[in-house]
Structures are given as structure tokens and as C-alpha cells.
Design an enzyme around this catalytic site. Structure first.
Site, short mmCIF file in Angstrom:
data_model
loop_
_atom_site.label_atom_id
_atom_site.label_comp_id
_atom_site.label_asym_id
_atom_site.label_seq_id
_atom_site.Cartn_x
_atom_site.Cartn_y
_atom_site.Cartn_z
N ASP A 17 41.94 36.38 48.83
CA ASP A 17 41.46 37.21 47.74
C ASP A 17 40.02 36.84 47.45
O ASP A 17 39.67 35.66 47.45
CB ASP A 17 42.31 37.02 46.48
CG ASP A 17 43.67 37.68 46.59
OD1 ASP A 17 43.84 38.58 47.42
OD2 ASP A 17 44.57 37.29 45.82
N ASP A 20 45.22 44.62 48.21
CA ASP A 20 45.77 44.67 46.85
C ASP A 20 45.35 45.96 46.15
O ASP A 20 46.15 46.60 45.46
CB ASP A 20 45.28 43.49 46.01
CG ASP A 20 45.78 42.15 46.52
OD1 ASP A 20 46.84 42.11 47.16
OD2 ASP A 20 45.11 41.14 46.24
#
Length: 160
Positions: A122, A139
């Protein structure tokens, strides 16, 4: 008899696009830009690149620190993507097909990270806009796809 309709092809194409963009961006973050060595880097305004290894599901929920949890999440992601692929094959509405494609591509992208690294990469950080999570393209695709699925479910069925 056609195995896949036009909307199914849209879903598969969008899933592939999300997967490719997600994996290219993660490769760039890890190996070209070398964000892990920098931890966080301001890009513009409230947008930062911040390195986070996410061992949980979306937004860090349900952490999977052990190998069993990791591989269960990989398997679950791939089963979900396969089920959505079957559903998408004969999708009758473009919005639903697009939504399914986004979720499929995102699920596979994050599953690849878990299998390769043991955690999801991320790096997109907009916490200065009061959004507390760091996320990635996969995501974002999953989130937008779920929202589109919800919107599609609110549509009235057309009577053909």
C-alpha cells in the site's frame, strides 16, 4: 452458443487493466522509486506516497500475520475473483460488468502481493484529507467496484 457476451468481455478487459496498472505501480514503488527506503514522500498538496505493508484485508482489517492466514486470504481472493468471473461472463448490464471487472482485477492484484511478499503493498496516502488509510490501485478498484455494484442493484429492471 457464445461463452461470453460483450459485457463479459468488458469485465475481463477491465480486470486485466486494473491488474496490470496495479502491478506496474507496485513494481515502480518498490524497485524503481524505492519507497521502502524513504518510508514517505510528499508528491503534491495532500497527496503523499507512504510505504505500508498491509497484512490484513482492505484497510488493514483482519490481520493475517501467520502463513496460514496469508494463504487463506490468497485462496479466498482467488475464489472470489473466479466466482465473479463466472458471473461476469453473461452480465446483462454494462455497469454491473464494469463493477465486476474492477473487483476481479483488484482481488487478483492483492492476492499476487500476498503470495509474493506475504503482505499487500500500500502506498497511496491522502491522510491529510482526513482519510486515514493508505491504499493501492487494487484497493481503489475494489472499493469503486463495490460501490458500482450497489448502485447497479438499486436500478430498476428494464422490461424487455
Amino acid at each position: 452458443m457464445r461463452l461470453i457476451n460483450r459485457n463479459g468481455a468488458l469485465a475481463y478487459g477491465l480486470a486485466l487493466l486494473v491488474l496490470v496498472l496495479d502491478q506496474i505501480s507496485k513494481h515502480w514503488i518498490l524497485f524503481v522509486f524505492d519507497l521502502p527506503a524513504r518510508i514517505s514522500e510528499k508528491v503534491a498538496g495532500p497527496f503523499h506516497l507512504t510505504m505500508v505493508w498491509n497484512q490484513g484485508v482492505s484497510f488493514g482489517l483482519m490481520r493475517a500475520d501467520q502463513d496460514l492466514g496469508r494463504w487463506l486470504l490468497v485462496a479466498f481472493s482467488l475464489v472470489v475473483a473466479a466466482a465473479l468471473a463466472v458471473w461476469a461472463r453473461k452480465s446483462e448490464r454494462r455497469l454491473m460488468a464494469a463493477a465486476l471487472g474492477l473487483v476481479m482485477g483488484g482481488a487478483v492484484g492483492n492476492a499476487i502481493d500476498r503470495a509474493r511478499f506475504g503482505a499487500v503493498v500500500d502506498f497511496i496516502d491522502v491522510s491529510r484529507l482526513y482519510f486515514p488509510w493508505v491504499f493501492n490501485i487494487a484497493d481503489a478498484a475494489i472499493t469503486v467496484g463495490v460501490i458500482l455494484l450497489l448502485l447497479d442493484s438499486l436500478r430498476k429492471e428494464s422490461r424487455a
